[in-house]
Design a protein around this motif. Structure first.
Motif, PDB file in Angstrom:
ATOM      1  N   GLY A 245      32.239  37.475  40.247  1.00  0.00           N
ATOM      2  CA  GLY A 245      31.799  37.379  38.857  1.00  0.00           C
ATOM      3  C   GLY A 245      32.834  36.711  37.997  1.00  0.00           C
ATOM      4  O   GLY A 245      33.609  35.856  38.432  1.00  0.00           O
ATOM      5  N   ARG A 246      32.855  37.133  36.780  1.00  0.00           N
ATOM      6  CA  ARG A 246      33.747  36.570  35.756  1.00  0.00           C
ATOM      7  C   ARG A 246      35.203  36.880  36.068  1.00  0.00           C
ATOM      8  O   ARG A 246      35.531  37.970  36.533  1.00  0.00           O
ATOM      9  N   ILE A 247      36.037  35.941  35.786  1.00  0.00           N
ATOM     10  CA  ILE A 247      37.483  36.118  35.886  1.00  0.00           C
ATOM     11  C   ILE A 247      38.058  35.608  34.564  1.00  0.00           C
ATOM     12  O   ILE A 247      37.595  34.588  34.049  1.00  0.00           O
ATOM     13  N   VAL A 248      38.994  36.329  33.998  1.00  0.00           N
ATOM     14  CA  VAL A 248      39.552  35.942  32.696  1.00  0.00           C
ATOM     15  C   VAL A 248      41.050  35.783  32.848  1.00  0.00           C
ATOM     16  O   VAL A 248      41.712  36.570  33.522  1.00  0.00           O
ATOM     17  N   ALA A 249      41.591  34.745  32.224  1.00  0.00           N
ATOM     18  CA  ALA A 249      43.015  34.488  32.300  1.00  0.00           C
ATOM     19  C   ALA A 249      43.570  34.221  30.898  1.00  0.00           C
ATOM     20  O   ALA A 249      42.900  33.609  30.075  1.00  0.00           O
ATOM     21  N   HIS A 250      44.757  34.705  30.674  1.00  0.00           N
ATOM     22  CA  HIS A 250      45.463  34.492  29.414  1.00  0.00           C
ATOM     23  C   HIS A 250      46.769  33.769  29.743  1.00  0.00           C
ATOM     24  O   HIS A 250      47.592  34.302  30.493  1.00  0.00           O
ATOM     25  N   ALA A 251      46.934  32.586  29.215  1.00  0.00           N
ATOM     26  CA  ALA A 251      48.159  31.818  29.412  1.00  0.00           C
ATOM     27  C   ALA A 251      49.017  31.959  28.158  1.00  0.00           C
ATOM     28  O   ALA A 251      48.531  31.809  27.041  1.00  0.00           O
ATOM     29  N   PHE A 252      50.289  32.264  28.356  1.00  0.00           N
ATOM     30  CA  PHE A 252      51.186  32.388  27.214  1.00  0.00           C
ATOM     31  C   PHE A 252      52.596  32.088  27.624  1.00  0.00           C
ATOM     32  O   PHE A 252      52.909  31.965  28.765  1.00  0.00           O
TER      33      PHE A 252
END
Length: 130
Positions: A123-130
């Motif tokens: 399903g969905r995969i979420v990533a936060h780049a910082f």
């Protein structure tokens, strides 16, 4: 297969002379999660991103009764020459949260694709780049 969402977060850069890249990736894994799977996956992820390890992954699985039952699972870390990868895996809901923190650049999209493959994310995969 859904495409990843990458969200950027603006942080004050108090050390502009120190390069660092961070990527937080979250989703739901498929199949059973074991200590061996956690350990092997962190090594495979590092290798896929050309990040060199200098030690074996450390994987913790707190004993029953040490915390809330809904938080049971694994906590893990693999040291990299250029920082480290931390992983947290909740057995009940099959949820994971990975933080790749390096002082060497890597391809965010390649990291997300490898995480999807390693953990069988359908399903969905979420990533936060910082």
């Amino acid at each position: 297969m859904s495409s990843p969402e990458i969200h950027g977060t603006t942080l004050e850069n108090i050390a502009p002379d120190v390069f660092r890249q961070r990527l937080l990736v979250e989703g739901y894994f498929s199949g059973p999660m074991t200590e061996e799977r956690v350990s092997d996956s962190l090594l495979e992820l590092a290798a896929a991103l050309n990040l060199r390890t200098y030690g074996e992954p450390v994987v913790f699985q707190p004993d029953s009764g040490m915390g809330k039952a809904e938080n049971a699972g694994f906590d893990a870390f693999v040291p990299l020459i250029d920082s480290g990868i931390s992983g947290y895996f909740w057995s009940g809901p099959g949820f994971f949260s990975l933080l790749i923190y390096t002082c060497k650049g890597f391809d965010n999209d390649a990291a997300i694709a490898k995480v999807r493959e390693l953990y069988g994310v359908e399903g969905r995969i979420v990533a936060h780049a910082f």
